[in-house]
Motif scaffolding. Structure first.
Motif, PDB file in Angstrom:
ATOM      1  N   TYR A 131       0.830  -1.201   0.000  1.00 27.14           N
ATOM      2  CA  TYR A 131       0.000   0.000   0.000  1.00 27.14           C
ATOM      3  C   TYR A 131       0.866   1.252   0.000  1.00 27.14           C
ATOM      4  O   TYR A 131       1.945   1.283   0.602  1.00 27.14           O
ATOM      5  CB  TYR A 131      -0.904   0.029   1.238  1.00 27.14           C
ATOM      6  N   TYR A 158       0.477   5.852  -0.091  1.00 23.92           N
ATOM      7  CA  TYR A 158      -0.177   6.927   0.668  1.00 23.92           C
ATOM      8  C   TYR A 158      -1.215   7.616  -0.203  1.00 23.92           C
ATOM      9  O   TYR A 158      -0.994   7.835  -1.399  1.00 23.92           O
ATOM     10  CB  TYR A 158       0.862   7.932   1.150  1.00 23.92           C
ATOM     11  N   ALA A 159      -2.327   7.990   0.412  1.00 25.43           N
ATOM     12  CA  ALA A 159      -3.410   8.639  -0.325  1.00 25.43           C
ATOM     13  C   ALA A 159      -2.925   9.921  -1.006  1.00 25.43           C
ATOM     14  O   ALA A 159      -3.329  10.230  -2.129  1.00 25.43           O
ATOM     15  CB  ALA A 159      -4.578   8.947   0.613  1.00 25.43           C
ATOM     16  N   LYS A 177      -9.746  11.175  -1.497  1.00 26.26           N
ATOM     17  CA  LYS A 177      -8.993  10.174  -2.243  1.00 26.26           C
ATOM     18  C   LYS A 177      -8.898   8.867  -1.462  1.00 26.26           C
ATOM     19  O   LYS A 177      -9.103   7.782  -2.010  1.00 26.26           O
ATOM     20  CB  LYS A 177      -7.594  10.717  -2.556  1.00 26.26           C
ATOM     21  N   ARG A 178      -8.595   8.977  -0.179  1.00 24.17           N
ATOM     22  CA  ARG A 178      -8.447   7.786   0.663  1.00 24.17           C
ATOM     23  C   ARG A 178      -9.785   7.030   0.749  1.00 24.17           C
ATOM     24  O   ARG A 178      -9.795   5.794   0.746  1.00 24.17           O
ATOM     25  CB  ARG A 178      -7.963   8.186   2.056  1.00 24.17           C
ATOM     26  N   THR A 233     -10.361   5.590  -3.458  1.00 28.63           N
ATOM     27  CA  THR A 233      -9.478   4.611  -4.111  1.00 28.63           C
ATOM     28  C   THR A 233      -8.225   4.294  -3.300  1.00 28.63           C
ATOM     29  O   THR A 233      -7.332   3.616  -3.805  1.00 28.63           O
ATOM     30  CB  THR A 233      -9.046   5.125  -5.502  1.00 28.63           C
ATOM     31  N   ILE A 234      -8.147   4.769  -2.082  1.00 27.90           N
ATOM     32  CA  ILE A 234      -7.013   4.577  -1.170  1.00 27.90           C
ATOM     33  C   ILE A 234      -5.774   5.341  -1.654  1.00 27.90           C
ATOM     34  O   ILE A 234      -5.274   6.200  -0.962  1.00 27.90           O
ATOM     35  CB  ILE A 234      -6.680   3.092  -0.932  1.00 27.90           C
ATOM     36  N   HIS A 235      -5.286   5.015  -2.860  1.00 28.84           N
ATOM     37  CA  HIS A 235      -4.151   5.765  -3.400  1.00 28.84           C
ATOM     38  C   HIS A 235      -3.987   5.419  -4.876  1.00 28.84           C
ATOM     39  O   HIS A 235      -4.467   4.395  -5.362  1.00 28.84           O
ATOM     40  CB  HIS A 235      -2.856   5.468  -2.634  1.00 28.84           C
TER      41      HIS A 235
END
Length: 494
Positions: free
Chosen positions: A163, A165-166, A363-364, A367-369
């Motif tokens: 993962y 970062y947003a 954004k988070r 789509t998370i990032h």
């Protein structure tokens, strides 16, 4: 049974066998606790090696679709939650039909109605198409991209596969902040968010600025980018279009509209450089005049940094966000998609720190990032110094095509008004009696297609005598041939 297995493509055969047997189990063709053929027998039935079947059976066990009894063989595992397809309406089946069209809300229905790609022009293979304004992939320097990927993986390795970062990949943010500073932007109080291309950034900004208690109101150039029109309408904004002049938006009309309704507008959407679809670059004088009006009426500006790098002549013109100085009224949305690798889907929003803070949370939630792999490849490619080299090459090639397209239009379409100072397209305005949809149908029969210009206008029925001519992916021979055919068909309309 087992007679319909077909080995296709270069995919590992063991995986294909595993998935084939898995499908038979899910469909109910193989029942729970039924013994599977021995590996030797199955290899003969499927005409694959025994080792392939052994690997496939092990994969079925790993996935929970089979179990092995030592000395006896492999068996089908009992499955929870799967209903055989041929059970129909039997007890325990959950098969039913829903009318999904009837359940769609206004947003979903409008998205389909405004989806130009679904209503796009279909043409047989071999057609000369002026519809695209994507970059020519033949110019992509694949070796440099491969090197950028390998360089970044060597530095960060598995970290890039986890993962991110947003807000975005920090090395890329830092690089792009310097990139914007080199355009003359004062970064005081500003921050950046990485997005999956321009469109996601634009949609997020609109969703953040859309009024809660009423419909929003936006002002924009007319014509303008049809994707922007679509997203503004989907977000519930009423649009007021201001006509274009040879050097940009009609400032007098803009001022007249603002004087008449000084508190109406929630935002302005503007593309000052290589405007889509007209290709016009707004003059420095008009940029100053527009910013003065926006400041006076306190209207936030969303600036589309479309194609800024494809300048073929003349001096650099600073973006609107640069003319704002330390002011925070401009939101700049950038992307290299029309110049460099649109498949990477990386864009950015540069704006006031408080705005970016809210967009990061949006954004988070959505789509998370943005893909960290995509961001890191782009960053390393830029860091390696490849961008300037590529842009120089692309600029030379597109300038040559631009001049060829312009010359061909002047030769075969002398009655036509041309606009376009650079970029990847020209905008053509015909005499008022010409309907470019009818012209398109005639040209399509001769193997040529283009984009009718009315789709870029705010009101239905506007711009019926205009078209956009994208040349970036058309060969020299086809540019001249296609425009000649358009000219031949045009004479019949005139």
């Amino acid at each position: 049974m087992f007679q319909d297995f077909k080995h296709v493509g270069d995919r590992p055969v063991a995986i294909q066998v595993k998935e084939y047997v898995k499908r038979l189990i899910i469909k109910g063709s193989l029942q729970s606790d039924q013994k599977l053929p021995s590996t030797r027998e199955m290899s003969g039935l499927l005409k694959v090696s025994r080792n392939t079947v052994i690997a496939a059976y092990e994969g079925l066990e790993d996935d929970g679709f089979a179990y092995a009894i030592p000395g006896k063989g492999s068996y089908v595992a009992a499955m929870a939650g799967h209903v055989a397809a041929d059970q129909g309406g039997a007890e325990g089946s959950f098969t039913w039909q829903i009318d999904w069209k009837a359940r769609m809300n206004d947003y979903a229905v409008s998205a389909v109605e405004l989806d130009r790609m679904k209503q796009g022009i279909r043409a047989p293979k071999g057609t000369i198409s002026f519809t695209s304004i994507a970059p020519d992939e033949q110019l992509f320097d694949l070796g440099d991209v491969r090197r950028a990927f390998l360089d970044r993986m060597a530095i960060e390795g598995q970290m890039l596969l986890n993962y991110g970062y947003a807000k975005g990949y920090k090395p890329l943010i830092d690089y792009l902040m310097r990139y914007m500073e080199n355009k003359g932007v004062d970064l005081s109080g500003k921050d950046m968010l990485i997005t999956s291309g321009f469109t996601e950034g634009f949609d997020m900004v609109l969703s953040a600025l859309r009024p809660s208690a009423r419909r929003g109101a936006a002002i924009c150039e007319n014509p303008t980018h049809h994707t922007a029109i679509k997203n503004l309408k989907l977000q519930g904004f009423e649009l007021t279009g201001i006509p274009m002049e040879r050097d940009g938006i009609d400032v007098e009309q803009l001022e007249a509209v603002l004087q008449k309704q000084p508190t109406r507008f929630d935002l302005a959407y503007l593309t000052p450089s290589y405007h889509n679809p007209t290709g016009i670059v707004m003059s420095p004088a008009k940029r100053s005049a527009v910013m003065s009006l926006m400041t006076r009426y306190q209207i936030p500006v969303i600036e589309d940094g479309f194609n800024e790098e494809l300048r073929y002549s003349g001096a650099h013109v600073a973006p609107l966000i640069a003319t704002a100085g330390q002011g925070n009224g401009v939101i700049y949305i950038g992307s290299h998609s029309k110049v460099l690798f649109p498949g990477l889907r990386v864009g950015w929003v540069l704006g006031d720190r408080a705005l970016i803070d809210h967009l990061e949370s949006i954004k988070r939630a959505r789509t998370i990032h943005t893909s960290t792999i995509d961001q890191s490849i782009l960053y390393q490619y830029l860091l390696n110094g490849n961008f300037d080299k590529y842009v120089k090459k692309a600029r030379m090639e597109y300038k040559r095509k631009y001049e060829l397209t312009k010359a061909s239009c002047e030769t075969y379409l002398p009655e036509t008004q041309l606009s376009g100072d650079g970029g990847l397209h020209l905008f053509l305005t015909f005499p008022s009696g010409v309907n470019t949809h009818r012209l398109l149908e005639a040209c399509k029969e001769q193997g040529v297609i283009f984009t009718p210009g009315d789709r870029f206008f705010i009101q239905e029925g506007e711009g019926l005598n205009t078209l956009r001519l994208g040349f970036s992916r058309v060969t020299d021979e086809h540019i001249e041939q296609g425009i000649r055919i358009i000219g031949e068909q045009l004479t019949k309309f005139l």
